[in-house]
Design an enzyme around this catalytic site. Structure first.
Site, PDB file in Angstrom:
ATOM      1  N   SER A 155       0.780  -1.240   0.000  1.00  0.00           N
ATOM      2  CA  SER A 155       0.000   0.000   0.000  1.00  0.00           C
ATOM      3  C   SER A 155       0.810   1.287   0.000  1.00  0.00           C
ATOM      4  O   SER A 155       0.400   2.280  -0.606  1.00  0.00           O
ATOM      5  CB  SER A 155      -0.970   0.009   1.180  1.00  0.00           C
ATOM      6  OG  SER A 155      -0.283  -0.138   2.407  1.00  0.00           O
ATOM      7  N   ASP A 196      -3.158   6.446  11.174  1.00  0.00           N
ATOM      8  CA  ASP A 196      -3.234   4.981  11.306  1.00  0.00           C
ATOM      9  C   ASP A 196      -1.894   4.358  11.684  1.00  0.00           C
ATOM     10  O   ASP A 196      -1.804   3.146  11.912  1.00  0.00           O
ATOM     11  CB  ASP A 196      -3.778   4.344  10.018  1.00  0.00           C
ATOM     12  CG  ASP A 196      -2.893   4.597   8.794  1.00  0.00           C
ATOM     13  OD1 ASP A 196      -1.770   5.127   8.939  1.00  0.00           O
ATOM     14  OD2 ASP A 196      -3.335   4.251   7.680  1.00  0.00           O
ATOM     15  N   HIS A 245       0.474   4.169   7.166  1.00  0.00           N
ATOM     16  CA  HIS A 245       0.679   4.738   5.833  1.00  0.00           C
ATOM     17  C   HIS A 245       1.337   6.116   5.892  1.00  0.00           C
ATOM     18  O   HIS A 245       1.067   6.904   6.791  1.00  0.00           O
ATOM     19  CB  HIS A 245      -0.656   4.838   5.090  1.00  0.00           C
ATOM     20  CG  HIS A 245      -1.291   3.509   4.843  1.00  0.00           C
ATOM     21  ND1 HIS A 245      -2.457   3.105   5.465  1.00  0.00           N
ATOM     22  CD2 HIS A 245      -0.889   2.475   4.064  1.00  0.00           C
ATOM     23  CE1 HIS A 245      -2.754   1.882   5.065  1.00  0.00           C
ATOM     24  NE2 HIS A 245      -1.819   1.478   4.223  1.00  0.00           N
TER      25      HIS A 245
END
Length: 244
Positions: free
Chosen positions: A10, A217, A220
């Protein structure tokens, strides 16, 4: 065209600017990209991306929107990298996005769908033009291998196998590979980082993302951090692999 493969999970696909909001109609949290494109990530007619349909088009954020389709994509390091490289390279650039969020390195083993798709896309990128060349693979992956000691301990061998396999399958025995040492993860993050930094193979470099700003979070990179990472990757490429 100078071609670069962007692969991993990601943080390579890009979650910069992806925000969560609560939808009162759906009664659940949804995600969307805020649409903010920093000037360092702006589009340019000389920089192209290979779409999911294997067609060249002008590159723009989010680069992985039609590749990492199960998640919402935002800003990654690819456009910032391309713009920094473009200032020093007198050729059009081609980006081949291949990253998919939440993927462990064993899913990138030869024979697995992700790996085979990456190789297929890489080969397709040079098929039409014998003057085009794949110049490097940019790799940012490993967070999914930090929750199990077994996975973390196997990381180095798995990554070394991936490097050997992709060079063999693309018939590029000295293909430059710039991997990112992860900046986030679970319990065994440091073990994976150690594995990434310990890989000692010719034309393989490691750029460390640790210290770059993370989103709330704690997983990321923020948009600003992605811009910085792209520039770090460009500096590594230009310093070590681009003769000028």
């Amino acid at each position: 065209m100078h071609i670069f493969i962007l692969s991993g999970q990601s943080n390579m696909a890009g979650r910069g600017g992806v925000i969560k909001t609560y939808d009162h109609h759906l009664k659940r949290t949804t995600q969307h990209w805020d649409g903010v494109v920093p000037p360092e990530c702006s589009s340019d007619p000389s920089t192209h991306r290979l779409s999911a349909a294997l067609r060249w088009e002008q590159a723009h954020e989010p680069l992985h929107a039609d590749i990492d389709t199960k998640k919402v994509c935002g800003v990654g390091p690819g456009m910032s990298f391309a713009n920094a490289v473009r200032r020093r390279v007198d050729s059009p650039l081609g980006l081949v996005p291949c990253a998919v969020g939440g993927t462990a390195i064993k899913e990138w083993a030869r024979g697995e769908e992700l790996y085979e798709n990456m190789v297929k896309r890489a080969k397709e990128s040079v098929k039409e033009d014998d003057k085009s060349a794949i110049k490097a693979l940019l790799w940012y992956q490993g967070e999914s291998d930090t929750s199990s000691e077994e996975d973390a301990e196997a990381y180095k061998v798995n990554m070394e196998n991936l490097i050997q396999n992709v060079r063999q399958d693309l018939n590029l025995p000295s293909l430059p590979i710039i991997q990112v040492a992860i900046a986030s993860g679970s319990e065994y993050m440091e073990k994976v980082r150690e594995a990434q930094k310990a890989i000692d193979i010719s034309n393989v470099m490691c750029v460390d993302a640790k210290g770059l700003q993370l989103k709330e979070d704690n997983l990321h990179l923020t948009t600003e951090a992605q811009v910085q990472l792209g520039q770090m990757l460009a500096e590594a490429y230009l310093t070590h692999f681009h003769p000028c």
